[in-house]
Enzyme design. Structure first.
Site, PDB file in Angstrom:
ATOM      1  CG  ASP A   1      -8.866  16.783 -14.679  1.00 40.48           C
ATOM      2  OD1 ASP A   1      -8.056  15.769 -15.714  1.00 40.48           O
ATOM      3  OD2 ASP A   1      -9.894  16.202 -14.550  1.00 40.48           O
TER       4      ASP A   1
ATOM      5  NE  ARG B   1      -2.756   0.433   3.281  1.00 41.32           N
ATOM      6  CZ  ARG B   1      -2.312   0.398   4.506  1.00 41.32           C
ATOM      7  NH1 ARG B   1      -1.446   1.625   4.544  1.00 41.32           N
ATOM      8  NH2 ARG B   1      -2.321  -0.399   5.214  1.00 41.32           N
TER       9      ARG B   1
ATOM     10  CE  LYS C   1     -11.524   8.775 -18.650  1.00 43.05           C
ATOM     11  NZ  LYS C   1     -11.923  10.074 -17.806  1.00 43.05           N
TER      12      LYS C   1
ATOM     13  CE1 TYR D   1     -15.529  12.176 -16.349  1.00 46.50           C
ATOM     14  CE2 TYR D   1     -15.351  12.106 -14.047  1.00 46.50           C
ATOM     15  CZ  TYR D   1     -15.511  11.329 -15.309  1.00 46.50           C
ATOM     16  OH  TYR D   1     -15.832  10.165 -15.092  1.00 46.50           O
TER      17      TYR D   1
HETATM   18  C1  LIG Z   1     -12.364  10.185 -16.715  1.00 43.71           C
HETATM   19  C2  LIG Z   1     -12.190  11.546 -15.972  1.00 43.71           C
HETATM   20  C3  LIG Z   1     -12.038  11.773 -14.740  1.00 43.71           C
HETATM   21  C4  LIG Z   1     -12.018  10.874 -13.677  1.00 43.71           C
HETATM   22  O1  LIG Z   1     -11.301   9.659 -13.751  1.00 43.71           O
HETATM   23  P1  LIG Z   1     -11.496   8.157 -13.417  1.00 43.71           P
HETATM   24  O2  LIG Z   1     -10.310   7.364 -13.934  1.00 43.71           O
HETATM   25  O3  LIG Z   1     -12.683   7.659 -14.410  1.00 43.71           O
HETATM   26  O4  LIG Z   1     -11.961   8.063 -12.019  1.00 43.71           O
HETATM   27  C5  LIG Z   1     -11.553  12.953 -14.118  1.00 43.71           C
HETATM   28  N1  LIG Z   1     -11.156  14.069 -15.145  1.00 43.71           N
HETATM   29  C6  LIG Z   1     -11.415  14.022 -16.359  1.00 43.71           C
HETATM   30  C7  LIG Z   1     -11.323  15.076 -17.138  1.00 43.71           C
HETATM   31  C8  LIG Z   1     -12.023  12.663 -16.918  1.00 43.71           C
HETATM   32  O5  LIG Z   1     -12.025  12.689 -18.219  1.00 43.71           O
END
Ligand SMILES: *Cc1c(COP(=O)(O)O)cnc(C)c1O
Length: 379
Positions: free
Chosen positions: A170, A46, A195, A98
């Site tokens: 982000d 962890r 992504k 998001y």
């Molecule tokens: C998918 C996404 C998230 C969340 O991420 P997860 O891996 O699905 O928890 C946050 N910000 C953006 C811009 C995203 O496309």
């Protein structure tokens, strides 16, 4: 080192035990100690795991940061970041973000006494007006999802320095290939690794990247205390995905450019949102802070008729109707009913998000096939 070389080499060393060129999947929860408290830097997975360490170091290098921390999802990384705050603290966030981030801010952390103010960051006056002495964090996403607006990171960084709060970005939509927020003054870069970084639609993971040692120490403490860490198999898959990040992003951007221009001249298409257009209202900022414009775009249909949009969304054969983005395969989505369903309709409309808005994540297929698919679906 240039980006492509870093994508292949950063963070990874030949395995010290065997010389294996690929970081092994250290599928071990614990590590043998030679005497109480004496170990090789790994005591329990962890806290630290060698496969995760390699990935964290690779991500830090790709974002021009110093420290990387990986989490079990993008949302878990945002969760860890907000847990640095205390009741009474305030966050100024972009209003075009998001859906899951909006949900954790308003439905989880607002209830724990943190105040979130959502503003249109296209106008920096809105940001400055929302900042109070209690503001600890400015939170931005750029390009925004799904309207593909561009927010000026350097200008936000100047505001965050002036008001002595942190700036978090982000960077999921851009990926570190297209944009490095820290180069423009951000303190924290967040990724949904799910992504573009993973890139193959086979892993859910998140990451935070920072430069500051104290900030890293605090976030690593939360990572270990709260425990939302990814497993070594997933870390291996992302390490493998990273090795082609630069090639994938080049092709996403090439295909994206052709499709955005093709959609813009199509008689059935109304508006196309893509930052690469010289006519995009924030194109100048995009050209300054991004290296290319990527394969994410949104568009609406002439007439803004929901029935037309539904038929279109069910008629593509290559573009798959699915949540998520950034994989090798092309996806399309309907933000109002999918990714952004947790944002109230009035908020969505205020932000320019038509009910019929369609979002594309343009993949790496041959462009002729992608265009043919969109053409037959529009027909
Ligand atoms: C998918 C996404 C998230 C969340 O991420 P997860 O891996 O699905 O928890 C946050 N910000 C953006 C811009 C995203 O496309």
């Amino acid at each position: 080192m240039k980006f492509g070389t870093k994508a292949i080499h950063a963070g990874v060393e030949p395995d010290p035990a065997t010389g294996a060129i690929m970081t092994p999947i250290y599928q071990s929860s614990t590590y043998v100690q030679s005497a109480p408290g004496e170990h090789k830097g790994y005591a329990y997975s962890r806290t630290h795991n060698p496969t995760r360490t390699a990935l964290q170091n690779a991500l830090a290098a790709l974002e021009n940061g110093k420290h990387g921390l990986c989490f079990s999802s993008g949302m878990a990384s945002i969760d860890a970041m907000i847990k640095m705050l205390r009741p009474g603290d305030e966050v100024v966030s972009t209003n075009d973000l998001y859906g899951g981030t909006y949900r954790i801010f308003t439905a989880v952390f607002a209830g724990l006494g943190i105040t979130f103010r959502f503003v249109d960051m296209g106008d920096l006056k809105n940001v400055e007006e929302a900042i109070t002495p209690k503001t600890k964090l400015i939170w931005a996403e750029t390009p925004t999802n799904p309207m593909l607006k561009i927010i000026d990171i350097a200008a936000l960084a100047a505001l965050s320095k002036k008001h002595k709060c942190l700036l978090g970005v982000d960077n999921t939509f851009a990926s570190p290939y297209l944009q490095n927020p820290m180069d423009h003054g951000a303190d924290i870069v967040m990724h949904s690794v799910t992504k573009y970084l993973g890139g193959h639609s086979d892993v859910v993971m998140g990451a935070l990247i920072v430069k500051d040692d104290a900030l890293h120490e605090r976030l690593a403490f939360i990572q270990n205390s709260c425990g939302a860490v990814p497993g070594p198999q997933d870390c291996f898959l992302v390490l493998r995905g990273l090795k082609t990040l630069h090639l994938r992003m080049q092709r996403h951007s090439e295909n994206g450019k052709v499709i955005a221009n093709w959609l813009a001249q199509h008689p059935k298409v109304d508006k196309v949102y893509w930052p690469g257009f010289a006519t995009h209202p924030n194109h100048a900022i995009a050209a300054r802070q991004m290296r290319d414009f990527g394969g994410m775009m949104s568009f609406s249909l002439k007439g803004d008729d929901m029935a037309d949009a539904t038929r279109f969304l069910s008629s593509t054969k290559l573009f798959a109707l699915a949540e998520s983005l950034g994989g090798v395969e092309s996806l399309l989505g309907h933000p109002a009913s999918m990714t952004h369903a947790s944002i109230p309709r009035e908020e969505r409309l205020k932000n320019g998000m038509a009910d019929t808005l369609i979002r594309l994540s343009v993949g790496l297929e041959d462009i002729e096939d992608l265009i043919a698919d969109l053409e037959q679906a529009l027909r």
